[in-house]
Design a protein around this motif. Structure first.
Motif, short mmCIF file in Angstrom:
data_model
loop_
_atom_site.label_atom_id
_atom_site.label_comp_id
_atom_site.label_asym_id
_atom_site.label_seq_id
_atom_site.Cartn_x
_atom_site.Cartn_y
_atom_site.Cartn_z
N UNK A 1 -5.42 -4.21 15.65
CA UNK A 1 -5.47 -3.13 14.67
C UNK A 1 -6.35 -3.57 13.50
N UNK A 2 -7.22 -2.67 13.04
CA UNK A 2 -8.15 -3.02 11.97
C UNK A 2 -7.42 -3.22 10.65
N UNK A 3 -8.04 -4.03 9.77
CA UNK A 3 -7.47 -4.28 8.46
C UNK A 3 -7.50 -2.99 7.63
N UNK A 4 -6.44 -2.76 6.83
CA UNK A 4 -6.46 -1.57 5.97
C UNK A 4 -7.49 -1.71 4.87
N UNK A 5 -7.92 -0.59 4.33
CA UNK A 5 -8.86 -0.61 3.22
C UNK A 5 -8.21 -1.28 2.00
N UNK A 6 -9.01 -1.94 1.15
CA UNK A 6 -8.48 -2.48 -0.10
C UNK A 6 -7.97 -1.34 -0.98
N UNK A 7 -7.16 -1.66 -2.00
CA UNK A 7 -6.56 -0.61 -2.84
C UNK A 7 -7.56 0.37 -3.45
N UNK A 8 -8.66 -0.14 -4.03
CA UNK A 8 -9.60 0.76 -4.68
C UNK A 8 -10.23 1.71 -3.67
N UNK A 9 -10.67 1.17 -2.54
CA UNK A 9 -11.27 2.02 -1.51
C UNK A 9 -10.24 2.97 -0.90
N UNK B 1 -1.04 5.06 7.64
CA UNK B 1 -2.11 5.38 8.57
C UNK B 1 -2.48 6.84 8.44
N UNK B 2 -3.74 7.08 8.13
CA UNK B 2 -4.29 8.42 8.08
C UNK B 2 -5.21 8.58 9.29
N UNK B 3 -5.66 9.77 9.59
CA UNK B 3 -6.54 9.94 10.75
C UNK B 3 -7.70 8.95 10.74
N UNK B 4 -7.68 8.02 11.65
CA UNK B 4 -8.73 7.03 11.91
C UNK B 4 -8.82 5.93 10.86
N UNK B 5 -7.97 5.94 9.82
CA UNK B 5 -8.10 4.95 8.76
C UNK B 5 -6.75 4.50 8.25
N UNK B 6 -6.60 3.17 8.04
CA UNK B 6 -5.40 2.65 7.40
C UNK B 6 -5.72 2.38 5.93
N UNK B 7 -4.85 2.87 5.05
CA UNK B 7 -5.07 2.67 3.62
C UNK B 7 -3.95 1.81 3.09
N UNK B 8 -4.16 1.21 1.92
CA UNK B 8 -3.23 0.22 1.40
C UNK B 8 -3.10 0.38 -0.11
N UNK B 9 -1.89 0.09 -0.58
CA UNK B 9 -1.66 -0.04 -2.02
C UNK B 9 -0.86 -1.30 -2.25
#
Length: 231
Positions: free
Chosen positions: A1-9, A192-200
């Motif tokens: 599984x790909x790394x989630x985006x950094x908080x700002x992104x 997890x959003x469509x095609x992208x993992x986001x992070x806080x």
């Protein structure tokens, strides 16, 4: 599984695609201008912090500086199921609810001799003992006690890696994105959003206050895009 985006992104990705909420750019600009105008005022000093939150202790030792860490670690989800049935805490003659109820409970514990700001205590306190620390004046208990207990235990364990001192943690340049934070499971907030993992990564919600209280300073270089920590 790909790394989630950094908080700002992550924030940018969500803001650009959100359908139910949006960022008011003009409001952001006004808030930034207001904060910039206050940059050299007492507001962003330990004295200003104390005025804004009378429950905060005098920051004359590492244990008191850790008060900020304790409160911020457990600072989440205070919404009651019913507005007329809130968790309230009385401390030093005043009664508080919401976030301030948490501040009151921590300060009350210190007044009662509970070593709530000691990293070893944070790391080892039982759920039952924390329940007594965060006890409510009403029949409505502090929400999400188990989650707060887990967060405080893990937070204490992180501080113990730095001799139990938040000051030392900050002086080592620890930030929300370093290995200490990412290994702290209660800080690994991803979705997890469509095609992208986001992070806080909330880690320390008041990094500026923590750093100023511990004797550091904060400046923005003219040609830099992000704040610079100095000691």
């Amino acid at each position: 599984m790909e790394e989630p985006l950094p908080p700002r992104e992550s924030g940018r990705w969500v803001a650009e695609r959100s359908r139910d909420v949006f960022v008011e750019e003009e409001g952001v600009r006004r808030a930034a201008e207001m904060l910039y105008a206050l940059r050299d005022s007492e507001v962003f000093t330990p004295q200003g912090w104390k005025k804004m939150n009378p429950l905060a202790p005098a920051f004359d030792s590492d244990l008191h500086i850790n008060w900020v860490f304790v409160v911020d670690t457990m600072n989440f989800s205070f919404w009651p199921d019913h507005d007329d049935r809130q968790c309230t805490v009385t401390c030093r003659g005043a009664t508080y609810s919401g976030y301030m109820a948490l501040c009151a409970a921590v300060t009350r514990a210190m007044d009662e001799g509970v070593p709530i700001t000691d990293a070893a205590y944070m790391a080892s306190v039982s759920l039952e003992d924390l329940g007594r620390v965060l006890r409510s004046d009403t029949a409505t208990p502090m929400p999400m006690l188990s989650e707060r207990h887990r967060a405080l235990n893990e937070g204490g364990a992180v501080l113990l890696r730095y001799g139990g001192s938040l000051r030392r943690f900050l002086s080592h340049g620890a930030t929300p994105g370093d290995s200490s934070a990412t290994s702290w499971t209660t800080c690994r907030r991803t979705a997890t959003r469509p095609s992208t993992r986001v992070r806080r990564l909330p880690f320390i919600r008041e990094p500026r206050s923590c750093w100023l209280i511990s004797g550091g300073s904060w400046r923005r270089e003219e040609k830099e895009a992000s704040p610079t920590w100095t000691t």
